[in-house]
Design an enzyme around this catalytic site. Structure first.
Site, short mmCIF file in Angstrom:
data_model
loop_
_atom_site.label_atom_id
_atom_site.label_comp_id
_atom_site.label_asym_id
_atom_site.label_seq_id
_atom_site.Cartn_x
_atom_site.Cartn_y
_atom_site.Cartn_z
CB SER A 251 -1.00 1.20 -3.52
OG SER A 251 0.43 0.75 -3.88
CE LYS B 175 1.17 0.31 -7.60
NZ LYS B 175 1.56 -0.03 -6.24
CB SER C 18 1.67 -1.78 -2.38
OG SER C 18 1.00 -0.91 -1.66
#
Ligand code: GLN
Length: 455
Positions: free
Chosen positions: A137, A62, A161
């Site tokens: 997210s 990420k 997330s």
């Protein structure tokens, strides 16, 4: 899957760079439509090793985790052009075990979101039901795993997330106990909640990545507890559920849409058939009602504080001048709450509520080895559909609870539901006691074996 692939590479049956090469081709061909990957490392096939617990593994990370030389921009214009000067501890550990970092994944700006739509690189699509959000997210990490772009991806979970997009994309996601995995090298959203964790296609793969990234290190910060990390992937045993008591949380079902609640009920029945003792348990409506306000007040204040370094002097631009609406909302609200804090009206109360939620949840977990229920109470909306702030935050009501309590929690794809003609994956959430990550993983493995979900 990853576990088998590592064995093939270590025994010389597969060329170590082969999978990285294949994934690079897949990304090149198919990511234009998906927008899951924000940066690709063309050298990955040469960077893998044929030795180590992750020999030959190609992993996406990420974009809020520092990977040396890669643009760690948190999907924000604030950090445009910023290149990570070092590897985060978790990244060093992946490399040390033979993996290569294939690139970076798209995300909500600064990890503040649940839909994957607030990235400065544009939204990510859901490969399992195109045209709908992948969740967030860690939107790109979940979408990339679902699309077959990597062996595994790292995500971060502050209030859901990892689990939220994993559930919407039909993959496995695991948020470790707070303090099991070092956060060094992660750009904070809210540091007292944030944990790095794996997104994978199988529970055993998640267990393998977790055992590599977990545990104390000399450079890791003091919130990492100093203890031996078990070899989760070797110890993993779905039959262990025969000895476990599982609580299906009534209030989690009540706040979820009926089809989603039904998937969790079916999962409970499957565990019962596997020999677990299953009961419907109540955590109290007050706990669920307090979860979102408590989480968001603390999140705003910690995020406001963490963003003060983005003043445009040392790197990037001044955050208030460059960020999107959701990030700005949190900064403005976090500043206001901090200013008024002398009266102890919000933050102090939120901290007290958090302590109460934690002790209440741990009390329930004294009688049950794990709690299960839906991961996200609502199905993913269509890309571009406008939601109110409240509606967006409502996605998080069931995932923030383990973060408030510091508990490990994962999601495993169990079934799919029909939403306006679309077939949408639906995961089941498993919450364990702090430091009993393996027990949660065992239950996830049992659910995986009984799942009706077909990727
Ligand atoms: N959706 C939650 C939030 O916006 C959780 C985000 C996360 O876990 N990073 O804060």
């Amino acid at each position: 899957m990853l576990v088998e692939a590592v064995k093939r590479v270590s025994s010389g049956r597969e060329d170590p760079g082969e999978r990285a090469r294949k994934y690079l081709e897949e990304i090149e061909e198919r990511d234009r439509d998906l927008n899951a990957v924000t940066y690709v490392n063309k050298d990955a096939p040469e960077e893998v090793s044929d030795e180590g617990r992750l020999a030959g593994a190609a992993i996406l990370v990420k974009a809020n985790i520092n990977v040396e030389g890669m643009p760690c921009d948190c999907a924000s214009r604030t950090l445009k052009g910023y290149r990570a000067p070092y590897d985060a501890t978790v990244v060093k550990r992946l490399r040390r075990e033979g993996a290569a970092i294939l690139g970076l994944t798209n995300m909500d700006e600064f990890a503040a979101g649940s839909s994957g739509e607030t990235s400065c690189h544009g939204p990510t699509d859901n490969p399992r039901c195109p045209g709908r959000i992948p969740g967030g997210s860690s939107s790109g990490s979940a979408a990339a795993v679902a699309a077959g772009f990597c062996d595994a991806a790292l995500g971060t979970d502050t209030g859901g997330s990892i689990r939220n997009p994993a559930s919407h994309c039909g993959v496995v996601g695991f948020k470790p106990t707070y303090g099991l995995v070092p956060r060094q090298g992660l750009i904070d959203l809210a540091m007292s909640f944030d944990q790095i964790g794996p997104l994978t296609r199988t529970v055993r793969d998640a267990a393998l990545v977790l055992e590599v990234i977990a545990g104390p290190s000399p450079e890791a910060e003091g919130t990492v507890r100093r203890s031996e990390v078990p070899r989760y992937s070797e110890l993993l045993d779905p039959d262990e559920v025969k000895h476990l008591k599982v609580g299906l949380v009534r209030e989690f079902l009540e706040v979820s849409e009926p089809e989603i609640a039904e998937v969790a009920r079916e999962a409970a029945r499957a565990l019962e058939r596997s020999g677990a003792e299953v009961e419907v348990v109540s955590v109290g409506r007050r706990l669920v009602d307090l979860a979102l306000p408590t989480y968001y007040i603390i999140n705003y204040v910690e995020f406001f504080s963490a963003t003060r370094r983005f003043d445009g002097r040392r790197y990037g631009r001044r955050i208030e001048h460059a960020c999107g609406r959701e990030v700005l909302r949190r900064i403005v609200a976090g500043a206001a709450i901090s200013r008024q804090e002398a009266r102890g009206k919000y933050y102090e109360r939120a901290l007290r509520a958090r302590t109460w939620i934690r002790s209440k949840l741990l009390e329930v977990l004294e009688d049950y080895d794990v709690l299960i229920g839906p991961t996200v109470p609502k199905p993913p909306h269509r890309l571009g559909e406008k939601l109110s702030v409240r509606e967006m935050y409502e996605y998080d009501v069931l995932t923030v609870i383990p973060n408030l309590a510091g508990c490990p929690a994962g999601t495993v794809p169990f079934d799919s539901i029909r939403v306006d003609g679309d077939e949408v994956p639906c995961g089941v959430q498993v919450i364990g006691r702090p430091w009993e990550d393996l027990t949660a993983l065992n239950v996830m493995a049992a659910l995986e074996g009984a799942a009706r979900f077909e990727p």
